[in-house]
Each structure stands twice: as C-alpha cells, then as structure tokens.
Design an enzyme around this catalytic site. Structure first.
Site, PDB file in Angstrom:
ATOM      1  N   TYR A  35      -9.937   3.302  -0.346  1.00  0.00           N
ATOM      2  CA  TYR A  35      -8.863   3.946  -0.442  1.00  0.00           C
ATOM      3  C   TYR A  35      -8.537   4.483  -1.994  1.00  0.00           C
ATOM      4  O   TYR A  35      -8.356   5.673  -2.206  1.00  0.00           O
ATOM      5  CB  TYR A  35      -7.355   3.347  -0.056  1.00  0.00           C
ATOM      6  CG  TYR A  35      -6.277   3.860  -0.496  1.00  0.00           C
ATOM      7  CD1 TYR A  35      -5.762   5.037   0.524  1.00  0.00           C
ATOM      8  CD2 TYR A  35      -5.506   3.602  -1.341  1.00  0.00           C
ATOM      9  CE1 TYR A  35      -4.648   5.631   0.216  1.00  0.00           C
ATOM     10  CE2 TYR A  35      -4.092   3.985  -1.682  1.00  0.00           C
ATOM     11  CZ  TYR A  35      -3.828   5.105  -0.675  1.00  0.00           C
ATOM     12  OH  TYR A  35      -2.576   5.820  -1.041  1.00  0.00           O
ATOM     13  N   SER A  44      -2.278   8.971  -5.182  1.00  0.00           N
ATOM     14  CA  SER A  44      -1.588   7.601  -5.647  1.00  0.00           C
ATOM     15  C   SER A  44      -2.113   6.931  -6.831  1.00  0.00           C
ATOM     16  O   SER A  44      -3.113   7.227  -7.349  1.00  0.00           O
ATOM     17  CB  SER A  44      -2.579   6.606  -4.145  1.00  0.00           C
ATOM     18  OG  SER A  44      -1.922   5.218  -4.270  1.00  0.00           O
TER      19      SER A  44
END
Length: 258
Positions: A153, A142
C-alpha cells in the site's frame, strides 16, 4: 463548514464516493454548488447521491480497470458538458501484515486497489480538461508512505505522489493543476463493503492493532483525524483559492509527514 457557492458552475467527479472520505467530499461539494458525479463500484453510491443538497448523480464503475475509468469520465462529460475537477479518492489498504507475510497475489491486489484507479482516472479525464484548457485533479494519497505492515500500500501511494508531481509538470502549460493530500489515520463509520472480503484472522487483527498504535503515536496530536478534517483540505485544493498550488502533496495527518 460549508462555503456556499464556492463550486458554483463547476462539474466535479468524486471517486470512491459511497463511503468514508469520498462520501464526505462529494456531499460537501454538492452543498457548495458543484454538479457532482459520485463514482463507486458499490451500487449504494446512488443512495449517497440522493442525500446530496444539490445536483448529484451516482455512477457504478470498477476503477481498477481502464474501461471503468473511461466510462465514468464519459458519463460526467456527457451529463455536464465537461469536467472541471476530479477527486481521485479510491484506495485503501486491504490487508495489514509484515511484508514477508504478504503473498504475491495480495501484493498485486494492493497495487491494483491503491494505484491503478488514480492512473486510469487521470488518463481518462485529461482529454476533457485539455479540450477546455483548464481543470484540477486532486489525488488522495496517504502519509503511509512511511509506516509499518503496509509496504505494498505504501508503494502504491508513493506512486500516487509521483503521478501528482509529474502530471503537474507536464500539464501546467495547459491550465491544469494536479495536487494531492496525504491523509493520516482517519476515524470513519464501519464500512458497508469491507476492503478485505475474506475477513481478518486473530493474527491479522493483532497486526492491525500494531498499525493503529504506530499511526496514533506518530501523530503529534496523538489521535486519528475526522472525515471533516480530511474533506476540508481536499476541497480547498480543488477550489480556485488554491489556483497557484500545483505539484504539491499536502500532509493532513496531525504533524506526521510519513
């Protein structure tokens, strides 16, 4: 765009294949000739496999556990006689909130969700690739290694980037490539299984809106990408066209490098 026959004769495992990017990758790969095992903890992954224009099979496993990852790779190895390509797609922020608002258990859950499936699946697939002295692993990371309201995250995806680089160095001499894409914000249909089963409060919805604004404004193109725009680079990196690419993380985020 479908490239007919691009993966003819290749055995591929796609994780997180019941929804979103994973679903798109798996269906396109099957249409391009791959024999695909679609892995997800949602049982409707079998329904997705049934949609495929090609040889595709669903397998239910919890890839946050090593046992789940090992069972999935064993199923693919037994069915296909080997594994040529692994697409590690499991992950995604469960909650979006300022770091100080995260509870310790929530931090651990984010890391289990977005780091451990990649760790476990890489460990479980390597023996199959080493046996044949070839293979390709594509990790879906990501660009949110830089961004707001997703620190746990972000840390997990930073770990995915480190796995990519380190495994590529360690196993290049064995004929194994390890690469990654770093998607930005991606528009997708509403998930059948939400990442946060508890639902979001009004405050959490506001924090999420802040993330959407930041992601959109950080993109040079000022928009979210599509599932097709994410699947294309993943499948390119998985293909023989990318045979001299390894250890790289390709941003697919409209110019936002994270």
């Amino acid at each position: 765009m479908i490239f007919a026959g691009r993966f003819a004769g290749k055995a591929m495992v796609v994780t997180g294949a019941a929804q979103g990017i994973g679903r798109m990758v798996a269906l396109r790969a099957a249409a391009e000739g791959a024999r695909v095992l679609l892995v997800d903890r949602a049982e409707f992954v079998a329904d997705v496999a049934a949609e495929a224009d090609g040889e595709a099979f669903g397998f239910v496993a919890d890839l946050e556990t090593y046992e789940g990852a090992r069972a999935a790779m064993a199923a693919a190895g037994e069915r296909f006689g080997g594994i040529d390509i692994l697409i590690n797609n499991v992950g995604g922020a469960i909650r979006m909130r300022p770091y100080t608002a995260f509870e310790p258990a929530q931090i651990e859950a984010e890391v289990r969700r977005s780091l451990f499936p990649t760790l476990w699946c890489c460990h479980a697939v390597l023996p199959y690739m080493l046996e044949h002295r070839k293979g390709t692993i594509v990790n879906v990371s990501s660009n949110a290694t830089g961004g707001i309201n997703r620190v746990p995250y972000s840390a997990a995806k930073g770990g995915v980037n480190a796995i990519t680089r380190s495994l590529a160095m360690e196993y290049a001499s064995a004929g194994i490539r390890v690469v990654a894409t770093a998607p930005g914000g991606t528009a997708a249909p509403e998930r059948r299984v939400p990442r946060n089963p508890d639902g979001n409060s009004a405050q959490e919805e506001a924090w999420m809106s802040d993330v959407v604004e930041q992601v959109t404004q950080s993109s040079f193109m000022k928009r979210y990408g599509t599932l097709e725009e994410q699947a294309g680079p993943i499948l390119f990196l998985a293909s023989d066209e990318a045979s001299y690419v390894t250890g790289s993380v390709l941003p697919v985020a409209g110019g936002d490098l994270g």
